[in-house]
Write a protein that holds these residues in place. Structure first.
Motif, mmCIF file in Angstrom:
data_model
loop_
_atom_site.group_PDB
_atom_site.id
_atom_site.type_symbol
_atom_site.label_atom_id
_atom_site.label_comp_id
_atom_site.label_asym_id
_atom_site.label_seq_id
_atom_site.Cartn_x
_atom_site.Cartn_y
_atom_site.Cartn_z
ATOM 1 N N ASN A 266 155.900 14.236 24.198
ATOM 2 C CA ASN A 266 155.807 13.092 23.301
ATOM 3 C C ASN A 266 154.372 12.828 22.867
ATOM 4 O OD1 ASN A 266 156.319 10.692 21.943
ATOM 5 N ND2 ASN A 266 156.075 9.485 23.790
ATOM 6 N N GLU A 267 153.416 13.056 23.769
ATOM 7 C CA GLU A 267 151.999 12.874 23.476
ATOM 8 C C GLU A 267 151.681 11.494 22.943
ATOM 9 O OE1 GLU A 267 151.031 16.068 20.873
ATOM 10 O OE2 GLU A 267 151.007 17.571 22.460
ATOM 11 N N GLY A 268 152.292 10.489 23.540
ATOM 12 C CA GLY A 268 151.949 9.110 23.222
ATOM 13 C C GLY A 268 152.448 8.581 21.902
ATOM 14 N N LYS A 269 153.360 9.289 21.270
ATOM 15 C CA LYS A 269 153.883 8.810 19.976
ATOM 16 C C LYS A 269 155.032 7.826 20.200
ATOM 17 C CE LYS A 269 152.603 13.125 17.718
ATOM 18 N NZ LYS A 269 153.078 14.326 17.028
ATOM 19 N N GLU A 270 154.655 6.663 20.758
ATOM 20 C CA GLU A 270 155.685 5.701 21.144
ATOM 21 C C GLU A 270 156.398 5.061 19.955
ATOM 22 O OE1 GLU A 270 152.784 5.822 22.659
ATOM 23 O OE2 GLU A 270 153.239 6.195 24.762
ATOM 24 N N ASP A 271 155.892 5.309 18.743
ATOM 25 C CA ASP A 271 156.527 4.677 17.595
ATOM 26 C C ASP A 271 157.779 5.416 17.143
ATOM 27 O OD1 ASP A 271 154.924 6.854 16.938
ATOM 28 O OD2 ASP A 271 154.782 6.226 14.843
ATOM 29 N N LYS A 272 158.062 6.529 17.789
ATOM 30 C CA LYS A 272 159.264 7.273 17.421
ATOM 31 C C LYS A 272 160.506 6.600 17.987
ATOM 32 C CE LYS A 272 156.631 10.404 15.636
ATOM 33 N NZ LYS A 272 156.415 10.383 14.173
ATOM 34 N N PRO A 273 161.637 6.688 17.268
ATOM 35 C CA PRO A 273 162.873 6.116 17.814
ATOM 36 C C PRO A 273 163.283 6.827 19.103
ATOM 37 C CG PRO A 273 163.309 7.404 15.835
ATOM 38 C CD PRO A 273 161.824 7.287 15.946
ATOM 39 N N VAL A 274 163.780 6.056 20.056
ATOM 40 C CA VAL A 274 164.239 6.620 21.323
ATOM 41 C C VAL A 274 165.756 6.702 21.261
ATOM 42 C CG1 VAL A 274 164.212 6.383 23.825
ATOM 43 C CG2 VAL A 274 162.286 5.538 22.465
ATOM 44 N N LEU A 275 166.281 7.920 21.367
ATOM 45 C CA LEU A 275 167.708 8.134 21.154
ATOM 46 C C LEU A 275 168.417 8.582 22.427
ATOM 47 C CD1 LEU A 275 167.623 10.069 17.744
ATOM 48 C CD2 LEU A 275 167.563 7.610 18.140
ATOM 49 N N THR A 276 169.699 8.328 22.414
ATOM 50 C CA THR A 276 170.579 8.861 23.452
ATOM 51 C C THR A 276 171.752 9.510 22.733
ATOM 52 O OG1 THR A 276 171.727 8.263 25.497
ATOM 53 C CG2 THR A 276 171.997 6.777 23.659
ATOM 54 N N ILE A 277 172.519 10.305 23.451
ATOM 55 C CA ILE A 277 173.661 10.967 22.812
ATOM 56 C C ILE A 277 174.962 10.367 23.334
ATOM 57 C CG2 ILE A 277 174.980 13.113 22.689
ATOM 58 C CD1 ILE A 277 172.442 14.656 22.481
ATOM 59 N N SER A 278 175.790 9.932 22.394
ATOM 60 C CA SER A 278 177.136 9.461 22.711
ATOM 61 C C SER A 278 178.115 10.560 22.343
ATOM 62 C CB SER A 278 177.445 8.186 21.917
ATOM 63 O OG SER A 278 178.837 8.002 21.784
ATOM 64 N N SER A 279 179.083 10.825 23.217
ATOM 65 C CA SER A 279 180.035 11.897 22.926
ATOM 66 C C SER A 279 180.872 11.583 21.689
ATOM 67 C CB SER A 279 180.950 12.137 24.133
ATOM 68 O OG SER A 279 181.708 10.969 24.410
ATOM 69 N N LEU A 280 181.040 10.317 21.369
ATOM 70 C CA LEU A 280 181.868 9.943 20.218
ATOM 71 C C LEU A 280 181.068 9.817 18.931
ATOM 72 C CD1 LEU A 280 184.238 7.250 21.771
ATOM 73 C CD2 LEU A 280 184.794 9.602 21.163
ATOM 74 N N SER A 281 179.802 9.409 19.051
ATOM 75 C CA SER A 281 179.038 9.092 17.846
ATOM 76 C C SER A 281 177.814 9.953 17.629
ATOM 77 C CB SER A 281 178.603 7.617 17.900
ATOM 78 O OG SER A 281 179.708 6.777 18.156
ATOM 79 N N GLY A 282 177.480 10.832 18.551
ATOM 80 C CA GLY A 282 176.285 11.637 18.400
ATOM 81 C C GLY A 282 175.045 10.868 18.805
ATOM 82 N N PHE A 283 173.944 11.106 18.084
ATOM 83 C CA PHE A 283 172.694 10.424 18.420
ATOM 84 C C PHE A 283 172.786 8.938 18.097
ATOM 85 C CE2 PHE A 283 171.034 14.763 18.058
ATOM 86 C CZ PHE A 283 170.225 14.813 19.186
ATOM 87 N N LEU A 284 172.396 8.104 19.068
ATOM 88 C CA LEU A 284 172.352 6.660 18.864
ATOM 89 C C LEU A 284 171.014 6.143 19.350
ATOM 90 C CD1 LEU A 284 175.852 5.469 20.190
ATOM 91 C CD2 LEU A 284 175.096 5.588 17.817
ATOM 92 N N ASN A 285 170.498 5.163 18.632
ATOM 93 C CA ASN A 285 169.281 4.521 19.081
ATOM 94 C C ASN A 285 169.576 3.746 20.359
ATOM 95 O OD1 ASN A 285 166.935 2.765 19.262
ATOM 96 N ND2 ASN A 285 166.535 3.421 17.155
ATOM 97 N N GLN A 286 168.738 3.916 21.383
ATOM 98 C CA GLN A 286 169.000 3.233 22.661
ATOM 99 C C GLN A 286 169.086 1.726 22.481
ATOM 100 O OE1 GLN A 286 166.363 4.287 25.849
ATOM 101 N NE2 GLN A 286 167.175 6.357 26.047
ATOM 102 N N SER A 287 168.274 1.173 21.596
ATOM 103 C CA SER A 287 168.290 -0.280 21.402
ATOM 104 C C SER A 287 169.601 -0.733 20.792
ATOM 105 C CB SER A 287 167.125 -0.714 20.518
ATOM 106 O OG SER A 287 167.188 -0.060 19.265
ATOM 107 N N ASP A 288 170.277 0.155 20.023
ATOM 108 C CA ASP A 288 171.578 -0.198 19.449
ATOM 109 C C ASP A 288 172.680 -0.066 20.488
ATOM 110 O OD1 ASP A 288 170.433 -0.647 17.015
ATOM 111 O OD2 ASP A 288 170.770 1.393 16.293
ATOM 112 N N ARG A 289 172.592 0.987 21.313
ATOM 113 C CA ARG A 289 173.674 1.231 22.261
ATOM 114 C C ARG A 289 173.613 0.314 23.484
ATOM 115 N NH1 ARG A 289 175.995 6.783 25.014
ATOM 116 N NH2 ARG A 289 177.799 5.764 25.902
ATOM 117 N N PHE A 290 172.388 0.090 23.980
ATOM 118 C CA PHE A 290 172.267 -0.689 25.216
ATOM 119 C C PHE A 290 171.646 -2.066 24.983
ATOM 120 C CE2 PHE A 290 171.694 3.857 26.357
ATOM 121 C CZ PHE A 290 172.863 4.022 27.074
ATOM 122 N N SER A 291 171.418 -2.440 23.701
ATOM 123 C CA SER A 291 170.771 -3.698 23.330
ATOM 124 C C SER A 291 169.330 -3.743 23.813
ATOM 125 C CB SER A 291 171.536 -4.906 23.886
ATOM 126 O OG SER A 291 172.847 -4.913 23.381
#
Length: 444
Positions: A266-291
């Motif tokens: 990552n090299e400190g690029k914290e401004d990038k979106p942090v994603l997780t993978i849902s088996s039903l929806s694919g890539f999801l933003n962690q803030s959307d999936r887990f609030s």
């Protein structure tokens, strides 16, 4: 009568459309109880009611002995029925002749409408509307979840404003039922399209059907080929490989031979979106999936992936029992957990392999390299070297493009149909609001 009550009633009447009136539920619905004389050695079928107005479903048969002394009642057709535990979630329905012979417990009170005052279809639509849901919530005192039970007394005293004319009620119900039928037909079409696409994926991605078969073969020849491959036989022009029986023009290679593993820091690029993978929806933003972003502040161990690169989530699910692979499409760059195996395709078309991975074609091989099932953290034990040694198919590039085009178009068609359903449901909700409040009238 106190002045306050008179003022409240007067104010309420001002909002009652002409030809409509306010009734209490106990003036419109009569509770029915036809108890079952349960016998231990006989079998019974219970019904259930889905939340959000999705109707009745049927449970597995059960013996009278297994009912364990539970009070149950025979279902009668053309009644309004409600699940008191989830009434606040619109677990309501109309019974029909299909439910004759079925039973329900005391948690499913059933009501017959007073014919001179109420249409069963109208009241069912009413309690599936936002207004009806609000009234069911008010009549369901208690906390959230299973403690929020519909109070029988509160429900009986609930006031509803409805047309005095039963014919007008039926007219409104007919309009809304027509929209329901349109939605149901569209949803059935979507399911049919999904099944067709699934079948197409299975055959195109293995070469059982070739994109130019219409130019080269008769329908009977294609059917004979598919039948042979399904029996494990190798048709003329095909060969047996580690990835299965494939056309001779195709090859089977290890995943590592057509891809490059991504372990980009990552090299400190914290401004990038942090994603997780849902088996039903694919890539999801962690803030959307887990609030919230569950990664915390330190993202240095996350992997930076770029658009059109893939990531394999080792978490198992009902949809993907051996984990799932998705391609990053909605972001130019994003961070994913380093426990995912991320990679880019370096030999082949990413659009083709997007469909290939989504089809679950690697599951048979993944099943062989998954060591001991699920770990304590819910992930499968799949070693990286085993994962990248899994064989995958490699059709000629022009055929990859043709296959990808067919499957992408089929997916786009389904996406369009799903958007249409969402739009129709929105329109119906607006129409319900107008029709069930008398702002829009039906001529009778």
């Amino acid at each position: 009568m106190s002045m306050e009550v008179k003022e409240r009633q007067s104010a309420r009447k001002k909002h009652v459309p002409e030809g409509w009136s306010v009734y209490k539920i106990n003036e419109l619905l009569v509770r029915l109880k036809n108890p079952v004389n349960v016998k231990d050695d006989e079998t019974y079928r219970e019904i259930g009611i889905r939340s959000h107005g999705k109707g009745i479903f049927y449970k597995e048969s059960i013996t009278g002995k297994d009912l364990g002394g539970k009070s149950v009642f025979w279902i009668e057709p053309d009644c309004f029925i409600v699940n008191i535990v989830f009434a606040w979630e619109m677990a309501v329905a109309k019974t029909t002749n299909r439910e004759l012979g079925f039973i329900a417990s005391h948690r499913f009170p059933m009501y017959r409408p007073v014919e001179s005052k109420l249409s069963i279809d109208f009241i069912t639509h009413f309690f599936k509307s936002s207004k009806g849901k609000h009234l069911l919530k008010l009549a369901s005192p208690g906390g959230a979840g299973r403690n929020k039970t519909l109070g029988q007394k509160e429900f009986a005293e609930t006031e509803v404003t409805i047309p005095i004319s039963v014919n007008e009620q039926k007219g409104i119900a007919n309009v809304l039922s027509t929209w329901d039928e349109a939605i149901e037909l569209k949803e059935k079409l979507i399911e049919l399209k999904k099944e067709q696409r699934k079948g197409l994926m299975q055959k195109l991605l293995t070469g059982q059907i070739r994109w130019n078969d219409r130019e080269r073969c008769t329908t009977e020849e294609v059917q004979d080929r598919i039948a042979m491959i399904s029996r494990g036989e190798v048709p003329e022009g095909y060969m047996d490989t580690k990835a299965g029986i494939l056309p001779e023009e195709w090859t089977a290679k290890k995943l590592k031979e057509i891809s490059k593993r991504i372990q980009r820091k990552n090299e400190g690029k914290e401004d990038k979106p942090v994603l997780t993978i849902s088996s039903l929806s694919g890539f999801l933003n962690q803030s959307d999936r887990f609030s919230k972003v569950i990664a915390g502040e330190n993202l240095s161990k996350y992997t930076l992936i770029k658009k059109n690169e893939f990531a394999y989530n080792k978490g198992n699910s009902k949809t993907y029992p051996c984990g799932c692979i998705f391609r990053l499409e909605d972001y130019e760059e994003a961070l994913v957990p380093n426990i995912y195996y991320s990679f880019q395709i370096v030999e082949g078309e990413t659009e083709f392999y997007k469909h290939y991975f989504a089809s679950g074609k690697m599951n048979r091989h993944l099943g062989k390299v998954i060591n001991t099932g699920v770990r304590n953290d819910g992930l499968l034990n799949v070693d990286a070297s085993d994962f990248f040694n899994i064989p995958v198919v490699c059709p000629p590039k022009h055929e990859q493009l043709k296959i990808a085009e067919v499957l992408t178009n089929a997916g786009n068609e389904i996406d369009c149909l799903e958007k249409e359903v969402v739009s129709i449901k929105e329109q119906k909700r607006g129409l319900m609001q107008l029709l069930l409040t008398g702002k829009l009238r039906v001529k009778v």
